[in-house]
Scaffold this active site. Structure first.
Site, PDB file in Angstrom:
ATOM      1  N   ASN A 185      59.846   8.995   6.717  1.00  0.00           N
ATOM      2  CA  ASN A 185      59.505   7.581   6.560  1.00  0.00           C
ATOM      3  C   ASN A 185      59.233   7.319   5.085  1.00  0.00           C
ATOM      4  O   ASN A 185      58.194   7.711   4.566  1.00  0.00           O
ATOM      5  CB  ASN A 185      58.259   7.291   7.426  1.00  0.00           C
ATOM      6  N   TRP A 186      60.191   6.671   4.426  1.00  0.00           N
ATOM      7  CA  TRP A 186      60.072   6.469   2.977  1.00  0.00           C
ATOM      8  C   TRP A 186      59.093   5.348   2.648  1.00  0.00           C
ATOM      9  O   TRP A 186      58.773   5.132   1.488  1.00  0.00           O
ATOM     10  CB  TRP A 186      61.447   6.198   2.363  1.00  0.00           C
ATOM     11  N   LYS A 187      58.674   4.588   3.634  1.00  0.00           N
ATOM     12  CA  LYS A 187      57.729   3.472   3.440  1.00  0.00           C
ATOM     13  C   LYS A 187      58.228   2.538   2.328  1.00  0.00           C
ATOM     14  O   LYS A 187      59.430   2.406   2.142  1.00  0.00           O
ATOM     15  CB  LYS A 187      56.324   4.007   3.169  1.00  0.00           C
TER      16      LYS A 187
ATOM     17  N   GLY B 237      55.687  11.187   5.929  1.00  0.00           N
ATOM     18  CA  GLY B 237      55.643  10.121   4.937  1.00  0.00           C
ATOM     19  C   GLY B 237      55.834  10.685   3.541  1.00  0.00           C
ATOM     20  O   GLY B 237      56.948  10.960   3.095  1.00  0.00           O
ATOM     21  N   GLY B 238      54.721  10.904   2.860  1.00  0.00           N
ATOM     22  CA  GLY B 238      54.742  11.324   1.452  1.00  0.00           C
ATOM     23  C   GLY B 238      55.707  12.459   1.151  1.00  0.00           C
ATOM     24  O   GLY B 238      56.489  12.383   0.198  1.00  0.00           O
TER      25      GLY B 238
ATOM     26  N   GLU C 187      50.225   9.699  15.414  1.00  0.00           N
ATOM     27  CA  GLU C 187      49.816   9.741  14.013  1.00  0.00           C
ATOM     28  C   GLU C 187      48.348   9.315  13.913  1.00  0.00           C
ATOM     29  O   GLU C 187      48.059   8.112  13.874  1.00  0.00           O
ATOM     30  CB  GLU C 187      50.681   8.795  13.182  1.00  0.00           C
TER      31      GLU C 187
ATOM     32  N   SER D 126      50.219  13.612   7.057  1.00  0.00           N
ATOM     33  CA  SER D 126      50.111  14.677   6.047  1.00  0.00           C
ATOM     34  C   SER D 126      50.837  15.957   6.450  1.00  0.00           C
ATOM     35  O   SER D 126      50.363  17.062   6.192  1.00  0.00           O
ATOM     36  CB  SER D 126      48.644  14.960   5.705  1.00  0.00           C
TER      37      SER D 126
ATOM     38  N   HIS E 209      53.798   1.472  13.701  1.00  0.00           N
ATOM     39  CA  HIS E 209      53.181   2.349  12.701  1.00  0.00           C
ATOM     40  C   HIS E 209      51.776   1.822  12.383  1.00  0.00           C
ATOM     41  O   HIS E 209      51.546   0.611  12.359  1.00  0.00           O
ATOM     42  CB  HIS E 209      54.038   2.390  11.437  1.00  0.00           C
TER      43      HIS E 209
ATOM     44  N   GLY F  96      48.533   9.984   4.875  1.00  0.00           N
ATOM     45  CA  GLY F  96      48.447   9.789   3.430  1.00  0.00           C
ATOM     46  C   GLY F  96      47.131  10.260   2.836  1.00  0.00           C
ATOM     47  O   GLY F  96      46.820   9.953   1.692  1.00  0.00           O
TER      48      GLY F  96
ATOM     49  N   GLU G 191      50.203   1.456   9.737  1.00  0.00           N
ATOM     50  CA  GLU G 191      50.091   0.517   8.616  1.00  0.00           C
ATOM     51  C   GLU G 191      50.442  -0.894   9.075  1.00  0.00           C
ATOM     52  O   GLU G 191      49.895  -1.874   8.570  1.00  0.00           O
ATOM     53  CB  GLU G 191      50.976   0.994   7.452  1.00  0.00           C
TER      54      GLU G 191
HETATM   55  P1  PGA Z   1      52.100  10.926   5.478  1.00  0.00           P
HETATM   56  O1  PGA Z   1      52.593   9.659   6.339  1.00  0.00           O
HETATM   57  O2  PGA Z   1      53.005  12.074   5.815  1.00  0.00           O
HETATM   58  O3  PGA Z   1      52.226  10.477   4.049  1.00  0.00           O
HETATM   59  O4  PGA Z   1      50.686  11.196   5.872  1.00  0.00           O
HETATM   60  C1  PGA Z   1      53.034   9.814   7.665  1.00  0.00           C
HETATM   61  C2  PGA Z   1      53.443   8.465   8.217  1.00  0.00           C
HETATM   62  O5  PGA Z   1      52.750   7.479   7.967  1.00  0.00           O
HETATM   63  O6  PGA Z   1      54.474   8.350   8.917  1.00  0.00           O
END
Ligand code: PGA
Length: 254
Positions: free
Chosen positions: A9-11, A234-235, A167, A213, A95, A173, A97
């Site tokens: 997930n490149w966000k 994500g990251g 998640e 993470s 998600h 993050g 967020e």
């Molecule tokens: P993260 O994000 O790996 O940066 O913790 C995961 C996600 O939100 O899908």
């Protein structure tokens, strides 16, 4: 029985040139690993270009969100149809967020899941508890409610195409990962909930990813849990070498 899925997930990251650089670096990552699926979720601005770039790479490309109506006056939104036309075959929905920053309700997430299925996008339905909810011993209650509401009206047949992602919000993050045992406990509870909504074989066939993470250093242990069927990253998905290592996870490392 369940093919693992590693999803990046490149966000809201990467300009167009950087997105294409990352996609080029990932092009050959999945081909030697026929026992697992790989997907990336670029920002909408690069979705079509990345999908074209990865067309022959045995890698799926998805959207990070959709709006649930087919078309019309929804300024700034993207429908399932538009995402599909741009090359998406999957979509991340619910998600944290979007739930907690953009205020998406369980009911809205459910509408989006149904829209995705109607337009042949594979929904990746995310669920997860806040730290206060975990500390208040409400984790299972919260994720089961999100799962039931997200799947409201989804038939057993359509459920074959749905992916679930657990998640924990406190692990996204933050560098703070759930322990493999914490992930397994929630994944098993989600699978039991799927069994109560549908049936044992649907529950046994549904992929439940872990996200929060995930890194090269913890992916092997997380994926060694029996109910952890993949990762939503994500990251670490923004770094080609890290993501490639995550895709190359090994279960039950010595
Ligand atoms: P993260 O994000 O790996 O940066 O913790 C995961 C996600 O939100 O899908």
């Amino acid at each position: 029985m369940r093919r693992p899925l590693i999803a990046g997930n490149w966000k809201m990251n990467l300009g167009h040139a950087d997105a294409l650089r990352l996609s080029a670096a990932l092009r050959s990552v999945a081909a030697p690993l026929p026992d697992r699926d790989v997907a990336v979720f670029p920002p909408f601005t690069s979705l079509a270009a990345v999908a074209a770039d990865l067309r022959d790479a045995r890698m799926s490309v998805g959207a990070q969100n959709i709006w649930h109506e087919d078309d019309g006056a929804f300024t700034g939104e993207i429908s399932a149809n538009l995402a599909r036309a741009a090359g998406a075959t999957m979509v991340i929905l619910g998600h944290s967020e979007r739930r907690h920053i953009l205020g998406e309700s369980d009911a809205l997430v459910g509408q989006k899941v149904r829209a995705a299925l109607k337009h042949r996008l594979v929904p990746v339905l995310c669920v997860g508890e806040l730290l206060a909810e975990r500390d208040g011993n409400r984790t299972l209650e919260v994720v089961e409610r999100q799962l039931r509401e997200g799947l409201r009206g989804v038939s057993r047949e359509d459920m074959q195409r749905v992916v679930v992602a657990y998640e924990p919000v406190w692990a996204i993050g933050t560098g703070r990962t759930a322990t493999p045992a914490q992930a397994q406990e929630v994944h098993a509870a989600l699978r039991a909930c799927l069994k109560s909504i549908y049936d044992a074989s649907t529950a046994a066939g549904t992929r439940i990813l872990y996200g929060g993470s995930v890194k090269p250093s913890n992916v092997d242990q997380l994926l060694s849990e029996p109910d952890v069927d993949g990762a939503l990253v994500g990251g670490a998905s923004l770094d080609a070498a890290d993501f490639a290592r995550i895709v190359n996870f090994k279960r039950n490392p010595a």
